[in-house]
Scaffold this motif. Structure first.
Motif, PDB file in Angstrom:
ATOM      1  N   ILE A  20      96.503  29.812 -82.653  1.00 55.37           N
ATOM      2  CA  ILE A  20      96.046  29.588 -81.443  1.00 55.37           C
ATOM      3  C   ILE A  20      94.841  28.295 -81.898  1.00 55.37           C
ATOM      4  O   ILE A  20      93.795  28.505 -82.666  1.00 55.37           O
ATOM      5  N   PRO A  21      95.232  27.465 -80.839  1.00 53.30           N
ATOM      6  CA  PRO A  21      94.238  26.406 -81.229  1.00 53.30           C
ATOM      7  C   PRO A  21      92.760  25.966 -80.835  1.00 53.30           C
ATOM      8  O   PRO A  21      92.690  26.682 -79.154  1.00 53.30           O
ATOM      9  N   SER A  22      92.142  26.253 -81.238  1.00 54.65           N
ATOM     10  CA  SER A  22      89.991  25.877 -80.380  1.00 54.65           C
ATOM     11  C   SER A  22      89.801  25.365 -81.297  1.00 54.65           C
ATOM     12  O   SER A  22      90.088  24.187 -82.132  1.00 54.65           O
ATOM     13  N   ARG A  23      88.435  25.225 -80.542  1.00 57.38           N
ATOM     14  CA  ARG A  23      87.040  23.894 -81.572  1.00 57.38           C
ATOM     15  C   ARG A  23      85.965  24.432 -82.281  1.00 57.38           C
ATOM     16  O   ARG A  23      85.879  26.235 -81.966  1.00 57.38           O
ATOM     17  N   MET A  24      85.598  24.280 -83.868  1.00 55.98           N
ATOM     18  CA  MET A  24      84.863  25.147 -84.107  1.00 55.98           C
ATOM     19  C   MET A  24      83.720  24.115 -84.482  1.00 55.98           C
ATOM     20  O   MET A  24      83.432  23.084 -83.968  1.00 55.98           O
ATOM     21  N   ARG A  25      82.687  24.699 -84.654  1.00 55.33           N
ATOM     22  CA  ARG A  25      81.328  23.736 -84.952  1.00 55.33           C
ATOM     23  C   ARG A  25      80.386  24.726 -85.797  1.00 55.33           C
ATOM     24  O   ARG A  25      80.557  25.751 -85.982  1.00 55.33           O
ATOM     25  N   VAL A  26      80.434  23.932 -86.621  1.00 58.64           N
ATOM     26  CA  VAL A  26      79.318  24.182 -88.088  1.00 58.64           C
ATOM     27  C   VAL A  26      78.218  23.529 -88.152  1.00 58.64           C
ATOM     28  O   VAL A  26      78.936  22.129 -87.810  1.00 58.64           O
ATOM     29  N   GLY A  27      76.840  24.078 -87.867  1.00 62.07           N
ATOM     30  CA  GLY A  27      76.064  22.731 -87.920  1.00 62.07           C
ATOM     31  C   GLY A  27      76.466  22.629 -85.793  1.00 62.07           C
ATOM     32  O   GLY A  27      75.879  22.637 -85.631  1.00 62.07           O
ATOM     33  N   SER A  28      76.256  21.160 -86.477  1.00 60.95           N
ATOM     34  CA  SER A  28      75.152  20.521 -85.227  1.00 60.95           C
ATOM     35  C   SER A  28      77.022  19.948 -84.943  1.00 60.95           C
ATOM     36  O   SER A  28      77.300  18.555 -83.882  1.00 60.95           O
ATOM     37  N   ALA A  29      78.312  19.751 -85.807  1.00 56.88           N
ATOM     38  CA  ALA A  29      79.772  18.868 -85.905  1.00 56.88           C
ATOM     39  C   ALA A  29      80.903  19.518 -85.348  1.00 56.88           C
ATOM     40  O   ALA A  29      80.814  20.703 -85.639  1.00 56.88           O
ATOM     41  N   TRP A  30      81.243  19.298 -84.445  1.00 48.32           N
ATOM     42  CA  TRP A  30      82.586  19.903 -84.367  1.00 48.32           C
ATOM     43  C   TRP A  30      84.152  19.291 -84.871  1.00 48.32           C
ATOM     44  O   TRP A  30      84.114  18.490 -85.021  1.00 48.32           O
ATOM     45  N   THR A  31      85.058  20.290 -84.563  1.00 49.95           N
ATOM     46  CA  THR A  31      86.257  20.301 -85.277  1.00 49.95           C
ATOM     47  C   THR A  31      86.657  20.896 -85.206  1.00 49.95           C
ATOM     48  O   THR A  31      86.868  22.028 -83.888  1.00 49.95           O
ATOM     49  N   ASP A  32      87.997  20.586 -84.781  1.00 54.80           N
ATOM     50  CA  ASP A  32      89.540  21.034 -84.346  1.00 54.80           C
ATOM     51  C   ASP A  32      89.693  22.301 -85.880  1.00 54.80           C
ATOM     52  O   ASP A  32      89.611  21.992 -86.995  1.00 54.80           O
ATOM     53  N   PRO A  51      84.546  25.531 -93.551  1.00 60.22           N
ATOM     54  CA  PRO A  51      83.329  25.458 -93.770  1.00 60.22           C
ATOM     55  C   PRO A  51      83.067  26.311 -94.957  1.00 60.22           C
ATOM     56  O   PRO A  51      84.432  27.637 -95.224  1.00 60.22           O
ATOM     57  N   ALA A  52      82.399  26.055 -95.366  1.00 58.69           N
ATOM     58  CA  ALA A  52      81.832  26.427 -96.343  1.00 58.69           C
ATOM     59  C   ALA A  52      81.197  28.460 -96.575  1.00 58.69           C
ATOM     60  O   ALA A  52      80.498  29.006 -95.049  1.00 58.69           O
ATOM     61  N   PRO A  53      81.388  29.934 -97.540  1.00 65.85           N
ATOM     62  CA  PRO A  53      80.909  30.986 -97.348  1.00 65.85           C
ATOM     63  C   PRO A  53      79.641  31.033 -97.333  1.00 65.85           C
ATOM     64  O   PRO A  53      79.041  29.927 -97.821  1.00 65.85           O
ATOM     65  N   GLY A  54      79.561  31.805 -95.739  1.00 63.41           N
ATOM     66  CA  GLY A  54      78.059  31.920 -96.012  1.00 63.41           C
ATOM     67  C   GLY A  54      77.113  31.043 -94.730  1.00 63.41           C
ATOM     68  O   GLY A  54      76.599  31.292 -94.049  1.00 63.41           O
ATOM     69  N   TYR A  56      77.480  29.568 -91.475  1.00 55.78           N
ATOM     70  CA  TYR A  56      77.468  30.916 -89.594  1.00 55.78           C
ATOM     71  C   TYR A  56      78.909  29.338 -88.530  1.00 55.78           C
ATOM     72  O   TYR A  56      78.276  28.627 -88.765  1.00 55.78           O
ATOM     73  N   ILE A  57      79.337  30.051 -88.170  1.00 56.95           N
ATOM     74  CA  ILE A  57      80.183  28.972 -87.233  1.00 56.95           C
ATOM     75  C   ILE A  57      80.552  29.479 -85.758  1.00 56.95           C
ATOM     76  O   ILE A  57      80.138  30.582 -85.266  1.00 56.95           O
ATOM     77  N   GLU A  58      81.073  28.934 -84.786  1.00 56.33           N
ATOM     78  CA  GLU A  58      81.120  28.903 -83.499  1.00 56.33           C
ATOM     79  C   GLU A  58      82.293  28.472 -83.234  1.00 56.33           C
ATOM     80  O   GLU A  58      82.491  27.636 -83.877  1.00 56.33           O
ATOM     81  N   VAL A  59      83.132  29.289 -83.013  1.00 56.64           N
ATOM     82  CA  VAL A  59      84.267  28.906 -82.026  1.00 56.64           C
ATOM     83  C   VAL A  59      84.291  29.013 -80.777  1.00 56.64           C
ATOM     84  O   VAL A  59      84.280  30.414 -80.293  1.00 56.64           O
ATOM     85  N   ARG A  60      84.939  28.096 -80.311  1.00 49.95           N
ATOM     86  CA  ARG A  60      85.324  28.159 -78.536  1.00 49.95           C
ATOM     87  C   ARG A  60      86.635  28.055 -78.581  1.00 49.95           C
ATOM     88  O   ARG A  60      87.718  27.496 -78.945  1.00 49.95           O
ATOM     89  N   ARG A  61      87.407  28.801 -77.318  1.00 48.45           N
ATOM     90  CA  ARG A  61      88.621  28.615 -76.713  1.00 48.45           C
ATOM     91  C   ARG A  61      88.998  28.649 -75.363  1.00 48.45           C
ATOM     92  O   ARG A  61      88.012  30.324 -74.711  1.00 48.45           O
ATOM     93  N   GLY A  62      88.973  27.714 -74.799  1.00 46.68           N
ATOM     94  CA  GLY A  62      88.526  28.386 -73.568  1.00 46.68           C
ATOM     95  C   GLY A  62      87.175  28.336 -72.569  1.00 46.68           C
ATOM     96  O   GLY A  62      86.054  27.765 -73.297  1.00 46.68           O
ATOM     97  N   THR A  63      86.910  29.040 -72.226  1.00 45.33           N
ATOM     98  CA  THR A  63      86.027  29.610 -72.178  1.00 45.33           C
ATOM     99  C   THR A  63      84.870  30.932 -73.130  1.00 45.33           C
ATOM    100  O   THR A  63      84.160  31.132 -73.155  1.00 45.33           O
ATOM    101  N   ILE A  64      85.889  31.361 -73.513  1.00 43.40           N
ATOM    102  CA  ILE A  64      85.803  32.568 -75.049  1.00 43.40           C
ATOM    103  C   ILE A  64      84.367  32.329 -75.981  1.00 43.40           C
ATOM    104  O   ILE A  64      85.011  30.822 -76.517  1.00 43.40           O
ATOM    105  N   VAL A  65      83.329  32.030 -76.331  1.00 44.28           N
ATOM    106  CA  VAL A  65      82.967  32.292 -77.531  1.00 44.28           C
ATOM    107  C   VAL A  65      83.072  32.889 -78.855  1.00 44.28           C
ATOM    108  O   VAL A  65      82.309  34.210 -78.458  1.00 44.28           O
ATOM    109  N   ILE A  66      82.808  32.376 -80.022  1.00 48.88           N
ATOM    110  CA  ILE A  66      82.820  33.903 -80.936  1.00 48.88           C
ATOM    111  C   ILE A  66      81.685  32.877 -81.561  1.00 48.88           C
ATOM    112  O   ILE A  66      81.967  32.143 -82.473  1.00 48.88           O
TER     113      ILE A  66
END
Length: 176
Positions: A20-32, A51-54, A56-66
């Motif tokens: 599943i291709p998604s977008r991920m935010r680590v800090g203020s940077a977004w990446t695929d 991202p480094a172990p430890g 916190y990240i945010e993964v977005r796919r459509g309207t779902i935020v993990i």
């Protein structure tokens, strides 16, 4: 035997293999990122700069935020333990957004992916198909060359055996 070794441990929850291709935010940077497998409490992702172990990240796919914490990393892959339970079916069935979210004024200076996602996926699909065709052709040529070598070797052995017998017969006929 395995049951004896696992005494006292909870059984591992089943992972569902996905791409599943998604977008991920680590800090203020977004990446695929690509989600490779998922369970109700975590996922395994892969990206060029994991991202480094430890962290916190945010993964977005459509309207779902993990939202989750990276628990491990190995090469391009990393494991995330999520804050909330993930609905695996909802994540798999979630369509992509029709358009990208509009960047906020503070995000205007950050680098975004330059090329079109669909064009990239089409190019990757063509590349996979070319690789598959090349490997099939390579396998076919290898089998044909092996058969030709086996036939040549067999012919050489038979020719040597027959030449020896014909020479013996010829020699016997010349004596008389």
């Amino acid at each position: 035997m395995l049951a004896k070794l696992q005494t006292g441990f909870r059984p591992r929850e089943e992972r569902i293999t996905v791409l599943i291709p998604s977008r991920m935010r680590v800090g203020s940077a977004w990446t695929d990122v690509v989600i490779h497998n998922v369970s109700s409490r975590g996922l395994m992702g892969g990206c060029d700069t994991p991202p480094a172990p430890g962290s916190y990240i945010e993964v977005r796919r459509g309207t779902i935020v993990i939202v989750g914490r990276v628990m491990w990393g190995k090469g391009r892959f990393f494991g995330v333990r999520t804050q909330d339970r993930i609905s695996v079916k909802a994540l798999i069935d979630e369509p992509r957004l029709a358009g990208r979210p509009q960047p906020k004024a503070q995000d205007a200076g950050t680098e975004r992916r330059a090329e079109n996602r669909l064009a990239h996926e089409a190019r990757m699909a063509r590349s996979v198909e070319r690789s598959r065709a090349f490997s099939s052709m390579f396998q076919y040529v290898g089998i044909v060359l092996t058969i030709i070598a086996a036939v040549g070797l067999g012919g050489s052995i038979i020719y040597g055996a027959l030449t020896e017998k014909v020479a013996t017969v010829t020699q016997a006929l010349e004596v008389k």
